[in-house]
Motif scaffolding. Structure first.
Motif, PDB file in Angstrom:
ATOM      1  N   PRO A 100       9.396 -17.909 -21.976  1.00  0.00           N
ATOM      2  CA  PRO A 100       9.078 -16.577 -22.485  1.00  0.00           C
ATOM      3  C   PRO A 100       9.088 -16.446 -24.006  1.00  0.00           C
ATOM      4  CG  PRO A 100      11.371 -16.654 -21.845  1.00  0.00           C
ATOM      5  CD  PRO A 100      10.814 -18.040 -21.607  1.00  0.00           C
ATOM      6  N   SER A 101       9.592 -17.462 -24.719  1.00  0.00           N
ATOM      7  CA  SER A 101       9.736 -17.319 -26.174  1.00  0.00           C
ATOM      8  C   SER A 101       9.379 -18.615 -26.879  1.00  0.00           C
ATOM      9  CB  SER A 101      11.174 -16.910 -26.514  1.00  0.00           C
ATOM     10  OG  SER A 101      12.050 -18.006 -26.283  1.00  0.00           O
ATOM     11  N   ASP A 102       9.545 -18.595 -28.220  1.00  0.00           N
ATOM     12  CA  ASP A 102       9.204 -19.767 -29.046  1.00  0.00           C
ATOM     13  C   ASP A 102      10.438 -20.581 -29.428  1.00  0.00           C
ATOM     14  OD1 ASP A 102       6.536 -18.976 -29.015  1.00  0.00           O
ATOM     15  OD2 ASP A 102       6.773 -17.731 -30.815  1.00  0.00           O
ATOM     16  N   SER A 103      11.585 -20.352 -28.794  1.00  0.00           N
ATOM     17  CA  SER A 103      12.826 -20.991 -29.235  1.00  0.00           C
ATOM     18  C   SER A 103      12.857 -22.492 -28.994  1.00  0.00           C
ATOM     19  CB  SER A 103      14.023 -20.344 -28.540  1.00  0.00           C
ATOM     20  OG  SER A 103      14.002 -20.612 -27.153  1.00  0.00           O
ATOM     21  N   MET A 104      11.951 -23.001 -28.139  1.00  0.00           N
ATOM     22  CA  MET A 104      11.934 -24.446 -27.871  1.00  0.00           C
ATOM     23  C   MET A 104      10.688 -25.124 -28.417  1.00  0.00           C
ATOM     24  SD  MET A 104      14.605 -25.769 -26.465  1.00  0.00           S
ATOM     25  CE  MET A 104      13.946 -27.279 -25.775  1.00  0.00           C
ATOM     26  N   GLN A 105       9.962 -24.451 -29.317  1.00  0.00           N
ATOM     27  CA  GLN A 105       8.811 -25.114 -29.951  1.00  0.00           C
ATOM     28  C   GLN A 105       9.290 -26.322 -30.768  1.00  0.00           C
ATOM     29  OE1 GLN A 105       7.115 -21.744 -32.145  1.00  0.00           O
ATOM     30  NE2 GLN A 105       5.271 -21.937 -30.900  1.00  0.00           N
ATOM     31  N   ASN A 106       8.439 -27.370 -30.892  1.00  0.00           N
ATOM     32  CA  ASN A 106       7.163 -27.529 -30.254  1.00  0.00           C
ATOM     33  C   ASN A 106       7.251 -28.271 -28.920  1.00  0.00           C
ATOM     34  OD1 ASN A 106       5.255 -26.297 -31.924  1.00  0.00           O
ATOM     35  ND2 ASN A 106       5.041 -28.087 -33.233  1.00  0.00           N
ATOM     36  N   THR A 107       8.461 -28.523 -28.474  1.00  0.00           N
ATOM     37  CA  THR A 107       8.611 -29.198 -27.185  1.00  0.00           C
ATOM     38  C   THR A 107       7.995 -28.357 -26.074  1.00  0.00           C
ATOM     39  OG1 THR A 107      10.657 -30.234 -27.958  1.00  0.00           O
ATOM     40  CG2 THR A 107      10.266 -30.217 -25.580  1.00  0.00           C
ATOM     41  N   GLN A 109       5.977 -24.524 -25.356  1.00  0.00           N
ATOM     42  CA  GLN A 109       5.265 -23.398 -25.944  1.00  0.00           C
ATOM     43  C   GLN A 109       5.424 -22.174 -25.042  1.00  0.00           C
ATOM     44  OE1 GLN A 109       3.985 -23.537 -28.870  1.00  0.00           O
ATOM     45  NE2 GLN A 109       3.719 -25.719 -29.260  1.00  0.00           N
ATOM     46  N   GLN A 110       5.337 -21.008 -25.648  1.00  0.00           N
ATOM     47  CA  GLN A 110       5.408 -19.775 -24.876  1.00  0.00           C
ATOM     48  C   GLN A 110       4.282 -19.751 -23.841  1.00  0.00           C
ATOM     49  OE1 GLN A 110       5.516 -14.926 -25.702  1.00  0.00           O
ATOM     50  NE2 GLN A 110       5.755 -16.358 -27.394  1.00  0.00           N
ATOM     51  N   ASP A 233      15.068 -26.162 -29.963  1.00  0.00           N
ATOM     52  CA  ASP A 233      14.380 -27.093 -30.864  1.00  0.00           C
ATOM     53  C   ASP A 233      13.786 -26.370 -32.075  1.00  0.00           C
ATOM     54  OD1 ASP A 233      15.091 -29.006 -29.066  1.00  0.00           O
ATOM     55  OD2 ASP A 233      13.071 -29.402 -28.313  1.00  0.00           O
ATOM     56  N   HIS A 234      13.485 -25.087 -31.933  1.00  0.00           N
ATOM     57  CA  HIS A 234      13.039 -24.273 -33.070  1.00  0.00           C
ATOM     58  C   HIS A 234      14.301 -23.690 -33.703  1.00  0.00           C
ATOM     59  CE1 HIS A 234       9.661 -21.396 -34.621  1.00  0.00           C
ATOM     60  NE2 HIS A 234      10.457 -21.831 -35.582  1.00  0.00           N
ATOM     61  N   ARG A 235      14.943 -24.490 -34.551  1.00  0.00           N
ATOM     62  CA  ARG A 235      16.296 -24.196 -34.997  1.00  0.00           C
ATOM     63  C   ARG A 235      16.422 -22.863 -35.736  1.00  0.00           C
ATOM     64  NH1 ARG A 235      19.047 -29.206 -34.383  1.00  0.00           N
ATOM     65  NH2 ARG A 235      18.520 -29.565 -32.202  1.00  0.00           N
ATOM     66  N   ALA A 266       4.368 -28.383 -16.078  1.00  0.00           N
ATOM     67  CA  ALA A 266       3.383 -28.407 -14.996  1.00  0.00           C
ATOM     68  C   ALA A 266       2.136 -27.587 -15.284  1.00  0.00           C
ATOM     69  CB  ALA A 266       4.028 -27.904 -13.703  1.00  0.00           C
ATOM     70  N   TRP A 267       2.230 -26.656 -16.224  1.00  0.00           N
ATOM     71  CA  TRP A 267       1.102 -25.766 -16.514  1.00  0.00           C
ATOM     72  C   TRP A 267       1.208 -25.286 -17.960  1.00  0.00           C
ATOM     73  CZ3 TRP A 267      -3.182 -24.876 -13.789  1.00  0.00           C
ATOM     74  CH2 TRP A 267      -4.002 -23.815 -14.177  1.00  0.00           C
ATOM     75  N   PRO A 268       0.081 -25.152 -18.656  1.00  0.00           N
ATOM     76  CA  PRO A 268      -1.306 -25.404 -18.247  1.00  0.00           C
ATOM     77  C   PRO A 268      -1.610 -26.900 -18.142  1.00  0.00           C
ATOM     78  CG  PRO A 268      -1.221 -24.763 -20.547  1.00  0.00           C
ATOM     79  CD  PRO A 268       0.175 -24.596 -20.027  1.00  0.00           C
TER      80      PRO A 268
END
Length: 325
Positions: A100-107, A109-110, A233-235, A266-268
């Motif tokens: 739901p968010s960008d907190s784990m970018q770039n591993t 994506q929302q 990952d998006h520290r 699994a998606w997209p």
């Protein structure tokens, strides 16, 4: 003459009797099955005496093939079986979650859909350093976040595990420290675990491994047993363990709150990929502190064992001497 006629007649009658005896003999059951030459006068070897299976139906007609069930009658059964299997898979094996968010970018994506392994925790497996895990909100980390209002279709899909449930408050982060680890951030980094620096190529481009802010970017924590320390990952855009140290768990996540490990995107389709543990977490030195702690814990036991050996030998010697007397 009379005797001759009598004798001839008697012999002829004997032949007729023997002929009737032979002619009256019924064929065996085996013959009636294997032989196709039967006489109606033979008694029981005509078509009327054949079993129903041999002659078809009761009226002599060929047996009818059973009419297959209509597809539309079977469809509800198939759907029911599919739903039950999907529910079992969601509960015990694999569940899909949406990012739901960008907190784990770039591993991540929302909007990505990840599959989470829920099976291994059932066998006692605990999260390890470097894994990306989904966990229930440990102590109101998601306060103030909007609650989605799913429609009927989304509710059904979430029930069978194809979409996350709106009622579940779940987060996804990377495990940095496990029970017994010391995790520290100084300046802009690098992040260290048990005094060993981590090489983190997965950190969002332009971010530093550690944040220099007054809200929790600088820290040194000891992770208690049964807990993990997690970071995004998006520290510079992740409200993770660093910024929840005022909660009842001091920012730690209890292992019992972990749903499972995210293993694949699994998606997209154009984002299909697995989520391996980065090589930096394979450093043997990361476990040095835990090994030292174990050695210190075992040291008193080892000393006690060393001290007990001479005492046991002395007692056995005394017993041997006493027995010789």
């Amino acid at each position: 003459m009379g005797d001759a006629a009598l004798g001839a007649r008697s012999g002829h009658e004997g032949e007729e009797y023997r002929g009737r005896s032979v002619g009256a003999a019924r064929p065996s059951a085996e013959d009636s099955v294997t032989s196709g030459e039967h006489s109606p006068a033979g008694g029981g070897d005509g078509p009327g005496d054949q079993p129903p299976t041999a002659r078809g139906g009761a009226d002599g007609s060929a047996p009818r093939a059973k009419k297959p069930r209509s597809f539309w009658k079977e469809l509800p059964i198939l759907i029911g079986i599919a739903l039950v299997l999907a529910l079992l898979i969601k509960t015990f094996l694999v569940q899909a979650f949406s990012i739901p968010s960008d907190s784990m970018q770039n591993t991540l994506q929302q909007g990505d859909r990840v599959l989470v392994d829920k099976l291994t925790p059932w066998f006692g497996s605990e999260p390890e350093r470097g894994e990306v895990v989904v966990f229930h909100d440990p102590d109101n980390w998601l306060a103030g976040e909007p609650t989605p209002q799913p429609n009927a279709l989304q509710q059904m899909l979430s029930w069978i595990g194809l979409m996350p449930s709106a009622e579940e408050k779940d987060l996804i982060k990377r495990v940095v420290g496990v029970g017994g680890d010391t995790v520290e951030c100084k300046g802009t980094g690098p992040l260290t675990v048990n005094g060993k620096a981590l090489n983190e190529p997965y950190v969002y481009p332009g971010n530093t491994p550690c944040s220099q802010d007054d809200q929790g970017g600088q820290f040194k924590v000891k992770v208690p047993e049964g807990h993990i320390w997690v970071m995004g990952d998006h520290r510079q855009n992740s409200r993770d363990s660093r910024y929840n140290r005022a909660d009842k768990n001091n920012g730690m996540v209890p292992v019992k709150e972990v749903v499972g490990r995210a293993v694949v995107i699994a998606w997209p389709v154009n984002r299909w990929d697995n989520l391996p543990v980065p090589d930096t977490y394979d450093q043997p030195a990361l476990d040095a502190a835990s090994a030292a702690g174990a050695a210190l814990t075992l040291a008193p036991q080892g000393l006690a064992l060393v001290g007990a050996v001479p005492l046991v030998l002395w007692r056995r010697r005394r017993a041997d001497v006493g027995g010789g007397r």
